[in-house]
Design an enzyme around this catalytic site. Structure first.
Site, PDB file in Angstrom:
ATOM      1  N   HIS A  94      56.822 126.350  12.615  1.00 41.59           N
ATOM      2  CA  HIS A  94      57.193 126.741  13.635  1.00 41.59           C
ATOM      3  C   HIS A  94      58.619 127.970  13.818  1.00 41.59           C
ATOM      4  O   HIS A  94      59.197 128.308  14.444  1.00 41.59           O
ATOM      5  CB  HIS A  94      58.606 125.239  14.257  1.00 41.59           C
ATOM      6  CG  HIS A  94      57.556 124.332  14.541  1.00 41.59           C
ATOM      7  ND1 HIS A  94      57.177 123.580  14.017  1.00 41.59           N
ATOM      8  CD2 HIS A  94      57.794 123.578  16.030  1.00 41.59           C
ATOM      9  CE1 HIS A  94      56.023 122.900  14.804  1.00 41.59           C
ATOM     10  NE2 HIS A  94      57.108 122.897  16.006  1.00 41.59           N
ATOM     11  N   GLU A 112      49.445 124.862  26.452  1.00 41.26           N
ATOM     12  CA  GLU A 112      49.743 123.122  26.794  1.00 41.26           C
ATOM     13  C   GLU A 112      50.781 123.487  26.570  1.00 41.26           C
ATOM     14  O   GLU A 112      52.353 123.698  26.610  1.00 41.26           O
ATOM     15  CB  GLU A 112      49.293 122.992  25.118  1.00 41.26           C
ATOM     16  CG  GLU A 112      48.392 123.423  24.639  1.00 41.26           C
ATOM     17  CD  GLU A 112      48.750 123.424  22.982  1.00 41.26           C
ATOM     18  OE1 GLU A 112      49.678 123.443  22.247  1.00 41.26           O
ATOM     19  OE2 GLU A 112      46.904 123.852  22.133  1.00 41.26           O
ATOM     20  N   PHE A 157      51.164 127.881  15.243  1.00 45.40           N
ATOM     21  CA  PHE A 157      49.825 127.191  16.138  1.00 45.40           C
ATOM     22  C   PHE A 157      49.032 128.589  16.567  1.00 45.40           C
ATOM     23  O   PHE A 157      48.050 128.452  17.150  1.00 45.40           O
ATOM     24  CB  PHE A 157      50.361 126.532  16.886  1.00 45.40           C
ATOM     25  CG  PHE A 157      51.254 125.449  16.874  1.00 45.40           C
ATOM     26  CD1 PHE A 157      51.098 124.990  15.683  1.00 45.40           C
ATOM     27  CD2 PHE A 157      52.100 125.196  17.337  1.00 45.40           C
ATOM     28  CE1 PHE A 157      52.426 124.533  14.970  1.00 45.40           C
ATOM     29  CE2 PHE A 157      53.266 124.079  16.943  1.00 45.40           C
ATOM     30  CZ  PHE A 157      53.402 122.994  15.352  1.00 45.40           C
ATOM     31  N   PRO A 216      44.737 128.431  14.592  1.00 45.23           N
ATOM     32  CA  PRO A 216      43.193 127.909  15.472  1.00 45.23           C
ATOM     33  C   PRO A 216      42.275 128.929  16.630  1.00 45.23           C
ATOM     34  O   PRO A 216      41.551 128.696  16.685  1.00 45.23           O
ATOM     35  CB  PRO A 216      43.744 126.729  15.897  1.00 45.23           C
ATOM     36  CG  PRO A 216      45.123 126.370  15.370  1.00 45.23           C
ATOM     37  CD  PRO A 216      46.294 127.823  15.227  1.00 45.23           C
ATOM     38  N   GLN A 273      52.031 128.199  21.647  1.00 45.90           N
ATOM     39  CA  GLN A 273      53.755 126.794  21.591  1.00 45.90           C
ATOM     40  C   GLN A 273      54.389 127.731  20.893  1.00 45.90           C
ATOM     41  O   GLN A 273      55.509 127.705  20.929  1.00 45.90           O
ATOM     42  CB  GLN A 273      52.757 125.619  21.833  1.00 45.90           C
ATOM     43  CG  GLN A 273      54.301 124.569  22.129  1.00 45.90           C
ATOM     44  CD  GLN A 273      53.722 123.278  22.500  1.00 45.90           C
ATOM     45  OE1 GLN A 273      53.975 122.590  21.252  1.00 45.90           O
ATOM     46  NE2 GLN A 273      53.637 123.165  24.053  1.00 45.90           N
ATOM     47  N   GLU A 277      43.794 125.368  20.923  1.00 48.84           N
ATOM     48  CA  GLU A 277      44.011 127.309  20.874  1.00 48.84           C
ATOM     49  C   GLU A 277      43.031 128.032  20.848  1.00 48.84           C
ATOM     50  O   GLU A 277      43.068 129.220  21.422  1.00 48.84           O
ATOM     51  CB  GLU A 277      45.197 127.225  19.591  1.00 48.84           C
ATOM     52  CG  GLU A 277      46.565 126.805  19.459  1.00 48.84           C
ATOM     53  CD  GLU A 277      46.614 125.491  19.822  1.00 48.84           C
ATOM     54  OE1 GLU A 277      45.804 124.720  18.876  1.00 48.84           O
ATOM     55  OE2 GLU A 277      47.660 124.708  19.552  1.00 48.84           O
TER      56      GLU A 277
END
Ligand SMILES: Cc1ncc(C[n+]2csc(CCOP(=O)(O)OP(=O)(O)O)c2C)c(N)n1
Lengths: 371, 329
Positions: B130, B30, B87, B90, B83, B61
């Site tokens: 994150h 992405e 994440f 998924p 990213q 993802e």
């Protein structure tokens, strides 16, 4: 006639001229019209202040809603008290409509907590960062409404609906497509509210879909509609209708609010790397807040004194927010052990105690520390 | 030719070299195209290699990894960018249930040379999801190789080795070290490079062994410097580099010399990489150990809000505290 895209529901032209739509009729009091404007002006001001605070190092990061005020206020005001909203991370206007104090939102972006309002009280869930995950939560919640017999009853005040927010990028996620299927199969009283702001960080809409998003709904077995997301009256009317449909037991629907992200994705992002200035300029002409202002002036629903008073309210709100942010203190170190489990765990208690002893050892150290 | 560059640029240079050397290498993720990724690790690559080889994917993802598997089945060498650590979940099913097992299921007829780049770890003041350290999930999965780089030079060579490898590799990038600089030789041949799956002694010392990987290597080295400055204990610092498979011999050799081991990582301690190292070291070096193996790790809590993360993350003081406790035995 709106004169624009016939597929786009519009009740207010970019110039602020009121137009009719065959399917959506809206008659509001003067005060209600003014309130829409006021909400948008205030939440825009909150957004500006938060951006400034981030630049000054007071927030870690901020996701601006600039340009999306009408989509959020229009849909947010369409909710009844008993309805439940599932936001992403950009729904500051929706949160505002649900009575959430903006300081709670800023705290999260500052890094003080991960969501400080009570979702049960405000009937607005916490922000969701993982893209699309909340669409399944909303679907399950709406399935629960059906189980509880809170749809289709004679007393409208007892019927409930759910609304879930997500972006154009999110429509690519498996979770979102699964939510479409589940909600359809189980006739969940749910409104999918997609703010198509044209970008997922740097990627334009064409990287997510080859068909207009609202048309997807059909394939999943429920209606989809595209609304001018910069027209607060239209987003209100369309969302009201979809929520009514959900509450009366007719199942889910999909709203694509066609809008534009005026700023960066977040304060970490540099949109000049992937989009051209003329595009932004053309969308400025469709500004949702200016549009509503023009309407109020055209219809003589508000005078300069009124606009001055809204601005004064916005100034006061921003000043209050700023002083509240500056007064925030960091959470206590041991707070990170709180709330891992409702009733705690012996293991975690031991870790907490060990870390407390470790921190205390610094208090005992001679001035200057031992190392 | 040696150049000074940041760890982020070193990965960029490694990707560039790999793409020049093998036309089957494709990047996917992405925002990796025009934007060059949210950390700018793929900066300029789409401009030079085109949209066919540096693919901005839809925001999905599971789709990224699932289609990478298909591309690999078709003879390509996909390099996926996830990213942020939080994440990757998924895509978890595609990684652990599909990517990891296809070589085994096909009795070796199929290879899946897929590299999954994962910026991991905390310390950058980010919002939730994150800053996570999900390596344990992947280390626990047979069929995946998991490596973590710690310096620009290592990052540059290791990403090239990962891409060249026929195994699926989870490539962990210490995101808070992206801006740290070092000497890199981007055009060097891989032939005599340090092996991808070997751990490496970075600093010698006789009193206590400290093993770390990824972002914590810097912390371990700083602790060793601080300890030495006080004319305190001499720490031997080992960069684990490969989390799966593990290269234990240098660690056993070191523990036999020092008699002590402290393992440092950001991920929660329970069932973390440190737990495995402790178990193996007590199996192999029981009679050499002067004290129990100690772990300095994140706590068994979700990664906390940014304003308390400094307390969650192992730092120099916590490492030195553990070394003191080890030596006190
Ligand atoms: C599962 C997942 N993948 C990636 C990200 C990183 N990320 C955050 S926002 C974003 C773009 C989202 O775009 P869109 O859904 O259109 O919503 P917008 O932010 O434009 O409102 C991405 C890729 C994430 N948060 N979650």
């Amino acid at each position: 006639m709106s004169g624009g895209d016939p597929q786009l529901v519009q009740l207010l032209t970019p110039e602020g001229e009121r137009v009719e739509h065959p399917d959506y009729h809206l008659q509001l009091s003067d005060q209600e019209y003014r309130d829409f404007y006021r909400d948008m002006e205030l939440i825009r001001r909150v957004d500006f202040e938060a951006t400034a605070l981030q630049r000054q190092g007071e927030l870690g990061i901020w996701a601006s809603l600039l340009g999306q005020e009408a989509a959020q206020i229009g849909s947010g005001r369409a909710l009844k008290p008993q309805d439940m909203a599932f936001p992403t991370y950009r729904e500051h206007g929706v949160a505002w409509c649900r009575g959430i104090d903006p300081i709670n939102i800023l705290c999260t972006w500052r890094g003080n907590d991960q969501g400080a309002w009570d979702p049960k009280v405000h009937r607005c869930q916490l922000y969701t960062i993982v893209i699309g995950a909340q669409t399944l939560h909303a679907t399950g919640y709406a399935m629960g409404i059906v189980k509880d017999g809170k749809v289709g009853g004679d007393d409208p005040a007892k019927n409930e609906a759910t609304i879930v927010y997500f972006g154009d990028g999110a429509t690519s996620q498996g979770d979102v497509n699964e939510a479409f299927i589940w909600s359809s199969v189980f006739a969940a009283p749910l409104v999918f509210f997609c703010q198509n702001n044209q970008y997922a960080i740097s990627e334009p809409l064409e990287r997510q879909t080859r068909v207009p998003l609202y048309q997807r709904a059909n394939g999943f077995g429920f209606p989809g509609v595209r609304v001018d997301g910069n027209d607060v009256l239209a987003t209100y009317a369309v969302t009201t209708a979809a929520l009514d449909r959900a509450r009366s037991g007719d199942g889910p629907s999909f709203i694509e609010a066609y809008t534009y992200r005026m700023g960066a994705h977040t304060t970490n992002d540099d949109p000049t790397k992937y989009r051209i200035a003329s595009e932004v300029e053309s969308w400025k002409l469709k500004d949702p807040v200016a549009r509503m202002k023009s309407f109020l002036i055209r219809q003589q629903l508000a005078d300069n004194d009124y606009f001055d008073s809204v601005r004064a309210d916005a100034d006061a709100l921003a000043a209050k927010l700023r002083s509240e942010v500056l007064a925030l203190t960091d959470p206590a170190p041991l707070s990170m052990f709180d709330h891992v489990f409702p009733n705690g765990s012996a293991e975690l208690d031991a870790q907490r105690a060990g870390f407390a002893r470790y921190l205390d050892s610094f208090a005992d150290a001679p001035a200057g520390g031992s190392r | 030719m040696t150049r000074t560059m940041t760890l982020g640029k070193a990965i960029n240079a490694g990707l560039r070299t790999a793409m020049e050397e093998d036309p089957k290498v494709v990047l996917m993720g992405e925002d990796i195209g025009r934007l060059g990724g949210v950390f700018r690790i793929t900066d300029g690559l789409q401009k030079d290699f085109g949209e066919d080889r540096v693919i901005d994917t839809p925001l999905a993802e599971s789709g990224i990894v699932g289609t990478a598997i298909g591309l690999a089945l078709r003879g390509y060498r996909p390099v996926c960018e996830i990213q942020f650590d939080g994440f990757v979940y998924p895509a978890y099913d595609q990684i652990v249930a599909q990517l990891a097992k296809m070589h085994y299921r096909s009795a070796g007829r199929l290879t899946l040379p897929v590299t999954i780049r994962l910026p991991f770890g905390g310390g950058i003041g980010a919002v939730e999801h994150h800053s996570e350290s999900p390596e344990g999930y992947f280390v626990h999965t047979a069929g995946l190789k998991v490596v973590a780089c710690s310096t620009p030079a290592e990052a540059n060579v290791m990403i090239r080795q990962a891409i060249a490898s026929d195994d699926p590799v989870i490539f962990l990038e210490p995101k808070r070290r992206y801006h740290e600089k070092g000497e890199v030789e981007p055009e060097a041949s891989l032939d005599d490079a340090f092996p991808l799956h070997a751990s490496r002694v970075l600093r010698e010392g006789g009193d206590c062994t400290v093993v770390a990987y990824g972002p914590m290597v810097r912390v371990a080295l700083d602790a060793a410097t601080a300890a030495a400055a006080d004319s305190g204990p001499a720490l031997e610092v080992i960069d684990l580099r490969s989390l799966s498979p593990l290269d234990m011999e240098p660690i056993y050799a070191s523990v036999r010399k020092t008699g002590r081991l402290v393992v440092v990582h950001e991920a929660p301690g329970t069932l973390g990489v440190g737990a495995e190292l402790a178990a193996r070291v007590q199996e192999e070096c029981f009679y050499s150990l002067e004290s129990p193996v100690l772990r300095v790790t994140g706590f068994d809590t979700p990664y906390p809000p940014a304003r308390v993360e400094d307390h969650y993350l192992p730092d120099l003081d916590r490492v030195l505290d553990a070394v003191d406790r080890s030596l006190a035995h």
